[in-house]
Structures are given as structure tokens and as C-alpha cells.
Design an enzyme around this catalytic site. Sequence first.
Site, PDB file in Angstrom:
ATOM      1  N   GLN A   1       0.846  -1.193   0.000  1.00 33.24           N
ATOM      2  CA  GLN A   1       0.000   0.000   0.000  1.00 33.24           C
ATOM      3  C   GLN A   1       0.880   1.242   0.000  1.00 33.24           C
ATOM      4  OE1 GLN A   1      -2.531   1.726   3.276  1.00 33.24           O
ATOM      5  NE2 GLN A   1      -4.193   1.122   1.899  1.00 33.24           N
TER       6      GLN A   1
ATOM      7  N   CYS B   1      -7.008   6.921   5.093  1.00 34.96           N
ATOM      8  CA  CYS B   1      -6.469   7.143   6.441  1.00 34.96           C
ATOM      9  C   CYS B   1      -7.139   8.351   7.098  1.00 34.96           C
ATOM     10  CB  CYS B   1      -4.959   7.355   6.367  1.00 34.96           C
ATOM     11  SG  CYS B   1      -4.211   7.551   8.005  1.00 34.96           S
TER      12      CYS B   1
END
Length: 379
Positions: free
Chosen positions: A77, A108
Site C-alpha cells: 500500500q 487514512c
Amino acid sequence: MTAVPASLTLGSLRVDTPVVLAPMAGITNAAYRRLCAEQGAGLYVSEMITSRGLVEGDEVTRKMLVFDELETVRSVQLYGTDPVYIGKAVEILCADHGVAHVDLNFGCPVPKVTRKGGGGALPWKRGLLGEILTAAVAAAAPYDVPVTMKTRKGLDDDHLTYLDAGRIAEETGVAAIALHGRTVQQAYSGQADWDAIAALVEHVDIPVLGNGDIWEAADALRMVEQTGAAGVVVGRGCLGRPWLFRDLAAAFHGDDVATLPTLGEVRTMMRRHAELLSAHMGEERGCKEFRKHVSWYLKGFGAGGDLRHRLALVDSLATLDDLLVGLDGDEPFPVRELGTPRGRQGSPRARVALPEGWLDDTDGRGAHLREDADETTGG
């Protein structure tokens, strides 16, 4: 009800079970990915690394980009806010590290990420999102490596972005989009909105992966049946329970399995985890990394507070072995813990931390956002 898929196809990559391990900072390192893969099939994604850190040769980033010797499918990622850095980073991953799958983090919720316009904040800038995805897909194309993205519903209930993000992902050639059914403002609080996942499935033709509140294998089946998702992304549900991937693999292939290990079996798993961490990081650092997992492994068991405390200070495998003997190997699994949240939860944030003027427009193309090379927070 939608039929349950038995596998997952992401461009050129086929995953035998439609289950993805969510990247988690400080958790999904090579040792933990190996531990989970020993339990069942799936796609095991690395901790998030930064594009700038990778391109500029940052030492912290380099040390995070480690794979287990048996890790046949390397999945990473990537975090970034600059299309040029993202493109270069994807090329480095494909050309120099043999990566077979790249996932981009646009989910996030951590304030130090969103206040720079990264993570879950970035999809508000539709133009910038398109530029980043275009750069990533173009860089991966010569290597036939699929690019996926993970996002949230939006900044908050008044600033939703997930449907536009799905459309942009599809238009730019992204292989799949994973949706965590919470907003950035919610962080990990409250309940995940599976209806949003279903709405995204209806909105795009690329595979949608559902994320949020999958605590047991039955939850994963229920999610895909209710939403039509092509697979699931599992994060907090596997903390202290890597055997969940065994149950998930069985469930997606038609078997009803719910692993209920005794404390003795959990003890064996704890030792294996510490052993793998030590092999990858060295014994001292590996044992220190293991400490954070103790409370998750022992959640709901009757192990005494003093023993738990000493386990959380373990500094060698020999010490760990001495302490593990003190656990009652015959104690049954605490079934009351099944289906309950694990890991961080917290409360919704009063507001989302954003760059000044972030909400003024939804384009953002050509934006010059600050991206620190040592940013290692996961999504």
C-alpha cells in the site's frame, strides 16, 4: 441476496479467496503477513509506505519494504499526494521489488495525514485524485500490475466523496476500489455503513471490496450477500486472531467453520508470531514488536493481570517461553468475545483536520501538498 464469490480477480491477479488483509501501521509487517498466510488464502497487503520516502531513498521507508521468503504475491500500500512521486514510486515497486499489486491509500483518518490533504481527505479534490490514479496506473501498466485504491465514504456526512471516487477510479483504469463504510470524521467509531458499499457496487462496474465491522467469517459472508461486494477487507477483526483467515477461507468455499482455540492453542500462535518477528527483525526488536499483540491474543481469557503485564514487557524468546508456561492451556476460548469489536474504536472527531481552504473547491489539480518522507501512519 448476492451469490458468495469463491475468488477475486484484480486485473491480472487472481486471489484464491476474496479476502484482503487491511494495511495496518505497525501490524501488517512481513512476519504478521506470513502468520496470516499460514492460516488461509487471501491477499496480504503491507504496511503503508510513502511515495516520497520510496523515491528519495528514505531509510525508514526502505526498512518497511521487506517481504517474507515465502511471500509469493507481493502487495504494497502506497501513500502520496503528488502524481509525479506516486508514478515514480509505483515504477520502483514494480521494477525493483517485484510487487504484484499496488494499493493507494485514500482512507487514512489520522489528523497528521488529513491536515496535509492526504489519506481520507484527498478524494475531496476530484481532479487531483484523477491525476494520481492516472499516474499510478500508467506506471504499473508495463509490468501488468493491478492498481487498486482504498477510501472512505467522505470527510463527514455533509461531504461525501465515495461515489465520485468510484467513478474516477473506473475511468482511470483502477482494478478495484475498497470502501470503508465510515467517514473520516467517524474514524473507527460507530457502525460501518454497509448500505454505502452496496450503493458503490451499483454505481461502478469495477470490483468493490467492502471494509468495516467484519469480526467473524459470518460477517464477511453477510457483507457480500447484502452489498454485492466482490470481496472483503479485514483489519481490526484479525488482531490477536490470525486464524480468522482460516475461517474466512473455509466460509468462502462453502464450509461453516468457527475456530475456537483453547488458550494452549493461542499460546502456540503467540510463540509462532514472536518467532517470525524475531526472524525478520532480530530477537530484541521482534520481541518488543510482539508486546503490542499480547492484549489482543489474551482478550477475554482469564490470564492474571501480573502475567499479562510481564508478557507485555517481554524482551527475549526465552523469557516469553517461561511466561507462556503460566497460561492455562486447557482454558476454552471465551465465546462471549465473538462478534465484538477489537482494536481501536474511540469517538467521532469534532471536525476533520484539513489544509486551510481545502473545502473551497473540489478540483485540486496541480496542488503542491506537503508529503513528509517519514510519514508511516496506516489507514
